[in-house]
Design a protein around this motif. Structure first.
Motif, short mmCIF file in Angstrom:
data_model
loop_
_atom_site.label_atom_id
_atom_site.label_comp_id
_atom_site.label_asym_id
_atom_site.label_seq_id
_atom_site.Cartn_x
_atom_site.Cartn_y
_atom_site.Cartn_z
N ILE A 1 51.79 67.92 -30.42
CA ILE A 1 51.86 69.35 -30.00
C ILE A 1 52.23 69.58 -28.41
O ILE A 1 51.23 68.92 -27.67
CB ILE A 1 50.62 70.05 -30.38
N HIS A 2 53.26 69.83 -27.86
CA HIS A 2 53.69 70.17 -26.88
C HIS A 2 53.31 71.31 -26.03
O HIS A 2 53.40 72.49 -26.86
CB HIS A 2 55.11 69.58 -26.58
N GLN A 3 53.24 71.37 -24.82
CA GLN A 3 52.97 72.68 -23.96
C GLN A 3 54.49 72.95 -23.35
O GLN A 3 55.16 72.05 -23.03
CB GLN A 3 52.13 72.67 -23.27
N VAL A 4 54.91 74.24 -23.05
CA VAL A 4 56.12 74.59 -22.34
C VAL A 4 55.77 75.38 -21.23
O VAL A 4 54.68 76.39 -21.23
CB VAL A 4 57.00 75.35 -23.36
N ALA A 5 56.32 74.99 -19.89
CA ALA A 5 55.76 75.96 -18.66
C ALA A 5 56.07 77.33 -18.70
O ALA A 5 56.92 77.83 -19.46
CB ALA A 5 56.58 75.20 -17.50
N PRO A 6 55.07 78.08 -18.29
CA PRO A 6 53.97 77.77 -17.81
C PRO A 6 52.74 77.49 -18.40
O PRO A 6 51.58 76.99 -17.66
CB PRO A 6 53.75 79.04 -16.96
N ALA A 7 52.67 77.28 -19.87
CA ALA A 7 51.71 76.83 -20.53
C ALA A 7 50.51 77.44 -20.34
O ALA A 7 49.32 77.02 -20.01
CB ALA A 7 51.49 75.41 -20.39
N THR A 8 50.31 78.78 -20.17
CA THR A 8 49.11 79.76 -19.87
C THR A 8 48.45 80.23 -21.09
O THR A 8 47.78 81.24 -20.85
CB THR A 8 49.44 80.81 -18.84
N ALA A 9 48.96 79.92 -22.30
CA ALA A 9 48.44 80.66 -23.39
C ALA A 9 47.61 79.94 -24.35
O ALA A 9 47.60 78.63 -24.25
CB ALA A 9 49.68 81.18 -24.31
N THR A 10 46.81 80.71 -25.35
CA THR A 10 45.69 79.99 -25.89
C THR A 10 46.47 79.12 -27.00
O THR A 10 47.20 79.66 -27.82
CB THR A 10 44.78 80.82 -26.43
N ASN B 1 47.19 75.43 -19.65
CA ASN B 1 46.54 75.75 -18.43
C ASN B 1 45.83 77.17 -18.63
O ASN B 1 45.87 77.87 -19.49
CB ASN B 1 47.92 75.88 -17.46
N ASN B 2 45.00 77.25 -17.50
CA ASN B 2 44.39 78.52 -17.34
C ASN B 2 45.42 79.65 -17.27
O ASN B 2 46.43 79.34 -16.65
CB ASN B 2 43.42 78.51 -15.95
N PRO B 3 44.96 80.84 -17.82
CA PRO B 3 43.93 81.28 -18.59
C PRO B 3 43.87 80.81 -20.25
O PRO B 3 43.03 81.49 -21.10
CB PRO B 3 43.80 82.73 -18.33
N GLY B 4 44.72 80.12 -20.54
CA GLY B 4 44.78 79.74 -21.83
C GLY B 4 43.94 78.75 -22.32
O GLY B 4 43.49 77.81 -21.46
N ASP B 5 42.90 79.06 -23.23
CA ASP B 5 42.28 77.99 -23.97
C ASP B 5 42.78 77.32 -25.05
O ASP B 5 43.78 77.39 -25.52
CB ASP B 5 40.97 79.08 -24.55
N CYS B 6 41.97 76.27 -25.28
CA CYS B 6 42.37 75.17 -26.22
C CYS B 6 41.14 75.14 -27.35
O CYS B 6 40.20 74.75 -26.98
CB CYS B 6 42.51 73.73 -25.33
N GLY C 1 44.30 73.51 -16.61
CA GLY C 1 43.43 73.46 -17.94
C GLY C 1 42.68 74.79 -18.27
O GLY C 1 41.79 75.16 -17.47
N GLY C 2 42.89 75.46 -19.22
CA GLY C 2 41.63 76.53 -19.88
C GLY C 2 40.58 75.72 -20.58
O GLY C 2 40.57 74.31 -20.83
#
Length: 516
Positions: free
Chosen positions: A381-390, A412-417, A442-443
């Motif tokens: 599972i990869h993130q895509v910039a800005p990667a700010t979603a939960t 990333n913040n404000p996204g949680d994991c 990081g969130g």
């Protein structure tokens, strides 16, 4: 304005060879019967050139081997046109010009009745091209419309095409309108039979609904399908390799502005209905709804975010339900709309790469034996910039190892994991990483390891500067795990169960990250 009745047939053959016919105006009707071998070969049939120029109804029957071979057929301008091509090569390769404002009905029934590879008939539209086209390529013989080329009409005229039988419309070229308003009426295409529309190029209308059914073994294999720009696109693939194969998959394209919903259904009747298919999803507000049901249904699918128009992507809903249904796939969520992915069955999304949205929630559910992982073939599972979603990942307890060895990058913040590993070996040997793109802060991380060996041997990186909560509930739940606490915010770890976080030979380790 009187009717014309012409009958060509009998002995000798070719009674009306190269005949040149001008049909009458309304209310006169033009009735032509070509009923023997080569009876009307190379015929030239014209709409009226004198009087009102509106033309009466045309009824043309080409019944017999080569009966209307290489004909040129002009339908009336604004009355119904009925053409039957029945027999081997009956109308191959003819040019047919449909009415401007009325219905055009064409039947092709026979071996290569209206086409052959390199020798397909061509169906043209005449401006303003607002009448309906009904083309039926039937199942009596193979290749009834092979390599046929047709142009669909404009709104409000619809385009209804039935391709029944083996290779019925193989190598068909189906084009949206090139004259008149260029907006296109609704398209309904039914490909029903082995290789019925294989190798075809299918252009949906620009701004009216498009429905394509690919029913049968390899029905639409290696086909290129171009969805409308502003209205829904509905595609059904049901059959062994109906829309895909290891070396010959189909591709679904978007056309700018690409703002309409795409619904793709790859069903369970046979295996590999959409194997290796490439799908481009639409832009906002269009959604992307994909159902992969059945063994290997969408195996090695390439699912792409939009590359045309706004390129922001509408919501994605992907259902992978069947053994290996989406194994080996690459799944790009939209950039800035919600993404919901269900991997429900054994090996459903094994060896799959998921790319989460940059700014909207990413919800992934893995439920089944090795649904999203395995010792040698885990998913990522990869993130895509800005990667700010939960990110919410659910690895459930129905079977073992639903997310074994999965690699997860948190946002990333404000996204949680939020990660739930419930069941035996659910997230065994998981690699959970803090962000590597965007702000890198990081969130908050909430990790629930609930079950025997649920997170054994895992590597867990908490966010750098947000709260981290890890629950290890169950026998050996987090045995031999490495946990890396945040650098600047609280780290809360609960170990509850027989050897939940330790053992004589296999204890866990809790690390600190600077500035600790």
């Amino acid at each position: 304005t009187g009717s014309l009745n012409l009958a060509c047939g009998g002995v000798p053959l070719k009674e009306c060879l190269e005949v040149d016919v001008t049909c009458p105006n309304k209310p006169g009707v033009c009735n032509i019967d070509c009923t023997e071998e080569s009876a009307c070969e190379s015929m030239v049939l014209r709409r009226p050139t004198t009087g009102a120029l509106d033309g009466g109804e045309l009824v043309l029957n080409c019944h017999g081997l080569h009966s209307c071979l290489s004909a040129s057929i002009e339908c009336p301008t604004d009355d119904t046109c009925n053409i039957e091509c029945v027999g081997s090569s009956a109308c191959r390769p003819s040019n047919i010009y449909c009415p401007q404002t009325s219905t055009c009905n064409i039947l092709c029934d026979g071996l290569k009745a209206c086409g052959e590879s390199g020798f397909g008939s061509v169906i043209h539209q005449s401006g303003p091209a607002t009448g309906t086209l009904n083309l039926t390529c039937t199942a009596t013989q193979q290749k009834s419309c092979q390599a046929i080329e047709l142009e669909c009409p404009n709104n409000p005229g619809d385009c209804d095409i039935d391709c029944y039988g083996e290779l019925a419309c193989h190598e068909m070229v189906l084009k949206r309108p090139t004259i008149g308003a260029l907006d296109g009426g609704a398209l309904k295409l039914n490909c029903d039979g082995v290789n019925s529309c294989t190798d075809s190029n299918i252009e949906c209308p620009t701004d009216d609904q498009c429905s394509i059914d690919c029913i049968g073994s390899q029905a639409c294999r290696r086909a290129d399908m171009y969805c409308p720009g502003t209205v829904p696109c509905n595609i059904v693939c049901d059959g062994l390799k109906a829309c895909g194969e290891t070396t010959a998959p189909s591709t679904i394209h978007q056309v700018a502005p690409a703002t309409a919903t795409l619904t793709l259904t790859c069903t369970a009747t046979q295996q590999k209905s959409c194997q290796k298919i490439t799908v481009e999803c639409p832009n906002n507000p269009g959604d992307c709804n994909i159902d992969c049901s059945g063994t290997l249904a969408c195996h090695e699918m390439v699912l792409k975010r939009p590359t045309v128009g706004a390129s922001d992507g509408g919501a994605l809903t992907l259902n992978c339900n069947g053994a290996d249904s989406c194994t080996g796939s690459s799944i790009e969520c939209p950039t800035d709309d919600q993404c919901d992915i269900d991997c429900i069955s054994d090996d459903a999304c094994r060896r799959t790469d998921f790319y989460c949205p940059g700014t909207e929630p990413c919800n992934i559910r893995c439920d089944g034996l090795k649904a999203c992982g395995e010792s040698t073939d885990p998913s990522e599972i990869h993130q895509v910039a800005p990667a700010t979603a939960t990110l919410t990942l659910t690895c459930t307890a129905t079977q073992e190892r639903s997310c074994q060895k999965i690699t997860v990058e948190c946002p990333n913040n404000p996204g949680d994991c939020n990660i739930d590993c419930s069941g035996e070996l659910a997230c065994d040997e998981m690699v959970l990483k803090r962000p590597t793109i965007g702000a890198l802060d990081g969130g908050a991380l909430t990790l629930n390891c609930n079950g025997l060996n649920s997170c054994t041997d895992s590597n867990i990186e908490c966010p750098t500067d947000d709260q981290c909560s890890i629950d290890c509930i169950g026998s050996q739940a987090c045995r031999r795990a490495d946990m890396y606490c945040p650098g600047t915010v609280p780290c809360n770890i609960v170990c509850d169960g027989l050897k939940a976080c330790g053992e004589t030979t296999a204890p866990s380790t809790i690390h600190q990250v600077a500035p600790a």
